[in-house]
Each structure stands twice: as structure tokens, then as C-alpha cells.
Design an enzyme around this catalytic site. Sequence first.
Site, PDB file in Angstrom:
ATOM      1  N   ARG A 155       0.863  -1.180   0.000  1.00 51.03           N
ATOM      2  CA  ARG A 155       0.000   0.000   0.000  1.00 51.03           C
ATOM      3  C   ARG A 155       0.902   1.233   0.000  1.00 51.03           C
ATOM      4  NH1 ARG A 155      -2.009  -3.529   3.989  1.00 51.03           N
ATOM      5  NH2 ARG A 155      -4.113  -4.363   3.573  1.00 51.03           N
ATOM      6  N   ARG A 254      -0.623  -1.878  -6.916  1.00 49.60           N
ATOM      7  CA  ARG A 254      -0.962  -2.974  -5.993  1.00 49.60           C
ATOM      8  C   ARG A 254      -1.933  -3.938  -6.667  1.00 49.60           C
ATOM      9  NH1 ARG A 254      -1.291  -4.452  -0.485  1.00 49.60           N
ATOM     10  NH2 ARG A 254      -3.375  -4.919   0.319  1.00 49.60           N
TER      11      ARG A 254
END
Length: 307
Positions: A155, A254
Site C-alpha cells: 500500500r 498494488r
Amino acid sequence: MTPDRAVSVYLDHLLVERGTAENTLASYRRDLRRYLEHLEAAGVGDLADVTERHVGDFLVALRTGADGRAPLATASATRAVVAVRGLHRFALAEGMVALDVAREVHPPSPPRRLPKALDVATVDRLLEARGGEADDLAGVRDRALLELLYSTGARISEAIGLDVDDVDSTQRAVRLAGKGGKERIVPIGRPALAALSAYQVRARPGLASKGRGTPALFLNARGARLSRQSAWASLREAADRAGIAGDISPHTLRHSFATHLLDGGADLRVVQELLGHASVTTTQIYTQVTVDTLREVFAMAHPRARM
């Protein structure tokens, strides 16, 4: 008590005792006015006569426009149901009714959006768009940041929260601090390690000299820890340089990380651990992305797919 009177008392309660914001109250008034019209059309003259079916039919009317009004989007319908549930919960607490008939009527679930993933070639273009000039300290830093995001699936908050000692080049691993303070060790690829090494040799010392000293890995122009906003701007600049259109965010890398792993045959549980998901059900959304990809390939390649 009449439904109209009950709504009036409930709104007064929200204003005086709960201090509800005026904008919220205005929305509740509109929603509950529509609810009152729904009950009137159903011949309900007392709040105690309302049943769970009346509330459920109201939800259907909100979504379909069955009451002759414009259908509401999911978010607006959810707000209206929340207002109705609040009314009936309040009525029960105040002794107006003996049963909360709205308790089991739940707001509509928002449509689940599939994460956007870039294909491998587009990711390569994005990563190659930064870090080419030796004197471009920000560019060298951004290349290392983007390489790390794609290589680890971190993240953005985890990436900018890294300290220098969190990267173990010998073991080719990174220690990430995830949600709830949970740490996980994830492997990192050689290209990302090379980009990090170049950043720490060529760019970080120059950036660090402008600050007061910090263990942070990624630094801004003032020598302090890079912010989430600056990291997003770095990605946007790289996307512009690479000619990549569309809505690109740090989370895009991601999503791409997870999708490409699954496309390559990685086990779902392994991807779950790498992403730091508490539940595998969160990770399963990526399987739908790969199924869509397989469906597109099948439609284009199989001789009887379109017959």
C-alpha cells in the site's frame, strides 16, 4: 401515533438532542417525506400498523421507481433506508411501537468495483518513465518508489512509511507495517532492489542533506519523509511521461501486482499473505479480474467462441 407525527418528533430529536447537521436533516426530511407518501398510499394511518413488508416495499420503490418517482442510486437509497431504520428504532425506544419492523431491512449493497490493473507492458512503460537522468534526484527516487510498489504490492502508506533499515538487500525482502500495526515480510525483486540501490547512492544523500536527519527511506525535496500526496503526484507524472491515460493511482500498482501473480499461477492464499489481507475473501476479488482476462482471450482465440 400517526406516521407524520412520528417523523416530526424524530426530526426534532435529531436536531435538538443529537445535534444533527442541517444538510443531513434536510436529506432525512426528503427521504422520510417519500416514506410517508409510501405509507399513505398503502393505507397506513398509524405507525404501529407498519409491517416489515411495508419497509421492504419502500426499498424496492426507491430502487425501481415503482412509486412513480425517479429511482435512486445505491448511495441515495442507502441513505433513505438508514433514515427509515432510524425512525423505527427511535419509535421503539420511545414506546411509540412494540416492534422495530425495519430492523431486518438492510440498505442495498453498493456494486463491487473490480480493481483496475495495468498489463505487464504498460507497467514496464510506467517504470521506465522515471529515473533516467543522473541529476534528477526526484526522478531516481520516484523510479525506486514505483518499482517497490509493483514488486511488493505494498500500500502507498506502507511504502512511504518504510525506513532505510526495513529493506534487507541480502535476503531480498522488505518489512512492511500494514493495517492495525501488523508487520509482514515480503520478497522484493532484483529490478526493484537495483532501483532502490541507485536511489540510495545517487539521490537520497542529496535529499537528506536538506533536512534534519530522518530514517525514512523515501524523502521529499526538504529532506523529510515523502507524503502520500507527493507519492501520488510522482506516479501521475510518470504516467504522463509514459503516455498512459486514465485514472492511475498508487493502488493501481498494488492491483497489478496481485493480478499478475494470479495470472502467473500463484496460489490465492500466497497472494493474500503478500497483500496483507486479513481474509482471503478480500483477495478473491482479483480472481474475477483474471477470469475476465481469460474470457477475453478465449473470445479472441478460440475458433468456436463466437459461433
